[in-house]
Design an enzyme around this catalytic site. Structure first.
Site, PDB file in Angstrom:
ATOM      1  N   LEU A  41     -67.293  96.745 -12.233  1.00  0.00           N
ATOM      2  CA  LEU A  41     -65.991  97.069 -11.666  1.00  0.00           C
ATOM      3  C   LEU A  41     -64.932  96.638 -12.675  1.00  0.00           C
ATOM      4  CD1 LEU A  41     -66.383  95.722  -8.001  1.00  0.00           C
ATOM      5  CD2 LEU A  41     -66.536  98.104  -8.751  1.00  0.00           C
ATOM      6  N   ASP A  42     -63.806  97.373 -12.733  1.00  0.00           N
ATOM      7  CA  ASP A  42     -62.693  96.933 -13.569  1.00  0.00           C
ATOM      8  C   ASP A  42     -62.323  95.495 -13.205  1.00  0.00           C
ATOM      9  OD1 ASP A  42     -62.537  99.369 -14.769  1.00  0.00           O
ATOM     10  OD2 ASP A  42     -60.786 100.055 -13.643  1.00  0.00           O
ATOM     11  N   MET A  43     -61.829  94.778 -14.174  1.00  0.00           N
ATOM     12  CA  MET A  43     -61.394  93.403 -13.947  1.00  0.00           C
ATOM     13  C   MET A  43     -60.407  93.314 -12.784  1.00  0.00           C
ATOM     14  SD  MET A  43     -59.623  90.879 -16.730  1.00  0.00           S
ATOM     15  CE  MET A  43     -59.242  89.173 -16.362  1.00  0.00           C
TER      16      MET A  43
END
Length: 543
Positions: A390-392
Site C-alpha cells: 500500500l502507498d505510505m
C-alpha cells in the site's frame, strides 16, 4: 530597495517567523508564504497580456526572506519561461540568462538550428526521394530477374538429370549436358554481376546523400552535447555557506550523472540563488500552480506543490546546506507509527491494518515499515513475507504470508487478478454519477518520482470501477475497486480531469494536504492457499 524584493501589503507583524526552513518536498505552506502567494496571484490577475498563456498553467514560487536590517519581504519566481522571456521586473531573474541574444547559448543554438534546417532540406530533397524510389524499383526488378534466372536454371538441371536417368548417353551427349550447365551458370554470374553494378551506381548516389545527412546529424549531436555541457557549467548554484557548484558537479553524484533539460530553471533554485546573492536569509518557501492542469500530469489551479524530484532534489540538496531545514513530515509520522492491528491470523498467513504514514516495505528512510514490524513479531526464517504493498499515505489491509510457499501462492493470485480489493476514499468535490469505470493508462513521471502521469501512448493500462456511497459538505465518499494495481492508480484516477476530477482529501501530490490521505484499503477477498476457502476480510475506515 531591490525591485525583486517585495514588502507585504498585508500586515504580517503578528505572524511568528518560522524556526526552520521549509522541507521542500513535503510541506504545509507557512502563513507568510500563503500571504505572499496571494499577492503574487493578485499581480498575475492584473497582467492581461499573460492571461492566454497562464490559462494553460504554470508553476510559480515565493520565498520569504529576512534582509540584513531584519526586515521581512518575499521574492517571486516562475518556472521556465513566461511570455517568451525569462526576465520580468516583478520576478527574480534566472540563474543564467540563456535567452540573452548575444549570449553563447543563443548564438550556438542558432548554428544548431541552421544544421536542423539543412538536415530537413536534405531529407526532403525531391531528387533524393526520386533516387530512393528508383533504387527500390531496381532492387525489386533485380530480385525478380535473378529469381526467374535461378528458376530456369533449376528447371534445366532437372531436365538434364531426367535425360541421364532415362537412357545411356554417349560421351558427346554427356559433354554437351555439362557444357550447357556451365554456360547457364556463367550466364547467371554475368547477369548477377551486371545487376550488382547497376545497383551499386544507384546506391552510391543515395549513400552520398545519406552520408551528408549522417555527418550533419553527428555534428548536431556533438554540438548539442557540448552546448548543454557549457550551459550547465554556467549555472553556478550557491548555498547558505557561500559554496558554489555547477549543475554538472551536482548531478555527477546522482544515478543518471547528467543534468536533465531545464535543470536550474525551476522556481525554487531561482529564488534561493537570488537570496544568497543579496545576502538575504531564506525563511520559508512555497510553490503553487496557476492555470489549467496539463493533459498528462495532475495540477490544480491555486494548489501548492512540493519541489520536483528529478530536477530539483539534487540541486536543493546542495543549495539548502547551511540552513536549518524542517524534518520530512512523512518520516516523522512514520517514526511515530509502531503498531499494527491484526485483523485476521492463522498459522499460514496474517492480515494487518497498516496505519497511514507507514511504509509497507523498507525504503530509503531509516523508519520502521510494516514488513519490519511483522518480522519482529514473527522472527521465523521464512517470514512473514508481505504479499502486496500500500502507498505510505494509504491505510488499510495488508496481507502477509508466514511461509514462502504460501507467499508464492498468494502472489500468483495477485498476478492473475484473483484477489479482489475494495478501497474507501473521501474526495474533495461532488461526483454526480452513481457508479462507473475509469480507464486512464499510467506511467511514472521520470523527472518527478513518485508522481504518475496519464500517457495514452507509453502508459500501462489502469482500470478502476467506482461507486458513490454518499455526499456531504462538498465531499464525496466513494468505493473504489481497482482491476489493475498501478502505482497511485486511485489517486490519479480520482484527481485527473479525465477521471473524476475530484482529488482524494489530503492528497499532497495530486490535491491538497490535510492531516492524512483519506484513502483506506477496506476489503480483501482471496482464496486461502492451504484450505482452499474463499476469505473476505474487512476493516472499516475510521473516517
Amino acid at each position: 530597495m531591490n525591485d525583486m524584493l517585495h514588502r507585504f501589503h498585508t500586515d504580517v507583524s503578528g505572524i511568528a517567523l518560522p524556526q526552520k526552513f521549509t522541507y521542500p518536498f513535503c510541506y504545509t505552506p507557512h502563513p507568510l508564504c500563503t500571504i505572499a502567494a496571494g499577492e503574487v496571484q493578485d499581480y498575475l490577475s492584473q497582467q492581461p497580456e499573460w492571461q492566454e498563456e497562464l490559462s494553460h498553467g504554470k508553476m510559480f514560487g515565493v520565498l520569504v526572506v529576512q534582509t540584513q536590517d531584519s526586515s521581512i519581504g518575499y521574492l517571486a519566481a516562475f518556472s521556465g519561461i513566461l511570455a517568451g522571456s525569462n526576465m520580468h521586473p516583478f520576478f527574480v531573474p534566472p540563474v543564467y540568462d540563456l535567452l540573452h541574444p548575444e549570449g553563447f547559448f543563443k548564438l550556438e543554438e542558432e548554428q544548431i538550428s541552421q544544421l536542423n534546417r539543412r538536415i530537413c532540406q536534405l531529407e526532403a530533397d525531391g531528387d533524393y526521394h526520386r533516387t530512393l524510389a528508383q533504387l527500390s524499383a531496381l532492387e525489386q526488378e533485380a530480385a525478380h530477374t535473378l529469381d526467374e534466372a535461378r528458376r530456369q536454371m533449376k528447371a534445366a538441371k532437372a531436365a538434364r538429370d531426367a535425360r541421364r536417368a532415362q537412357s545411356a548417353l554417349t560421351p558427346d551427349e554427356k559433354n554437351a549436358l555439362i557444357r550447357e550447365s556451365q554456360f547457364q551458370k556463367a550466364e547467371y554470374k554475368r547477369l548477377e554481376h551486371a545487376w550488382k553494378e547497376t545497383l551499386a551506381q544507384a546506391r552510391n548516389t543515395v549513400e552520398k546523400h545519406q552520408a551528408t545527412i549522417d555527418r550533419l546529424k553527428t555534428e548536431r549531436k556533438t554540438r548539442s552535447a557540448a552546448l548543454q555541457q557549457r550551459l550547465f557549467e554556467q549555472f553556478q548554484m550557491l548555498n547558505a555557506r557561500g559554496e558554489r557548484k555547477d549543475l554538472c558537479a551536482i548531478f555527477a553524484e546522482t544515478v543518471h550523472k547528467i543534468p536533465p533539460a531545464g535543470a536550474g530553471e525551476c522556481a525554487a533554485p531561482k529564488l534561493l540563488q537570488q537570496a544568497y546573492l543579496h545576502g538575504w536569509k531564506p525563511l520559508a518557501m512555497a510553490e503553487f500552480w496557476w492555470g489549467a492542469s496539463h493533459k498528462t500530469e495532475v495540477r490544480h489551479h491555486g494548489h501548492y506543490y512540493p519541489a520536483c524530484k528529478g530536477k530539483c532534489e539534487p540541486i536543493l540538496g546542495h543549495m539548502l546546506q547551511g540552513l536549518t531545514v524542517d524534518e520530512n513530515p512523512l518520516t516523522q509520522n512514520s517514526r511515530n507509527q509502531q503498531v499494527l492491528e491484526t485483523v485476521y491470523e492463522d498459522k499460514w498467513l496474517v492480515v494487518v491494518c497498516k496505519p497511514a504514514g507507514m511504509l509497507s516495505v523498507p525504503g530509503k528512510e531509516q523508519t520502521p515499515s510494516a514488513c519490519d514490524l511483522l518480522r519482529r513479531r514473527y522472527p521465523g526464517a521464512d517470514g512473514p513475507l508481505v504479499v502486496h504493498r500500500l502507498d505510505m499515505d494509504t491505510s488499510g489491509l495488508l496481507l502477509a504470508a508466514k511461509t514462502k510457499r504460501v507467499h508464492q501462492h498468494l502472489q500468483a493470485q495477485f498476478k492473475n487478478r484473483q484477489i479482489q480489493k475494495e478501497y474507501v476514499a473521501l474526495l474533495n468535490g461532488i461526483v454526480p454519477q452513481g457508479e462507473g469505470d475509469i480507464d486512464l493508462p499510467l506511467r511514472p513521471d521520470h523527472l518527478d518520482r513518485p508522481r504518475q502521469v496519464v500517457d495514452t501512448k507509453h502508459g500501462k493500462p489502469a482500470h478502476t470501477h467506482y461507486r458513490v456511497l454518499e455526499h456531504g459538505n462538498g465531499q464525496t465518499r466513494i468505493l473504489f475497486e481497482p482491476h489493475t494495481g498501478r502505482t497511485h492508480q486511485l489517486r490519479v484516477h480520482a484527481a485527473h480531469p479525465l477521471g473524476l476530477h475530484c482529488p482524494i482529501t489530503g492528497d499532497r501530490l495530486y490535491g491538497q494536504p490535510a492531516d492524512r490521505l483519506y484513502l483506506h484499503a477496506e476489503t480483501l477477498e482471496f482464496t486461502h492457499p492451504i484450505t482452499g476457502q474463499r476469505l473476505r476480510i474487512t476493516r472499516k475506515a475510521d473516517f
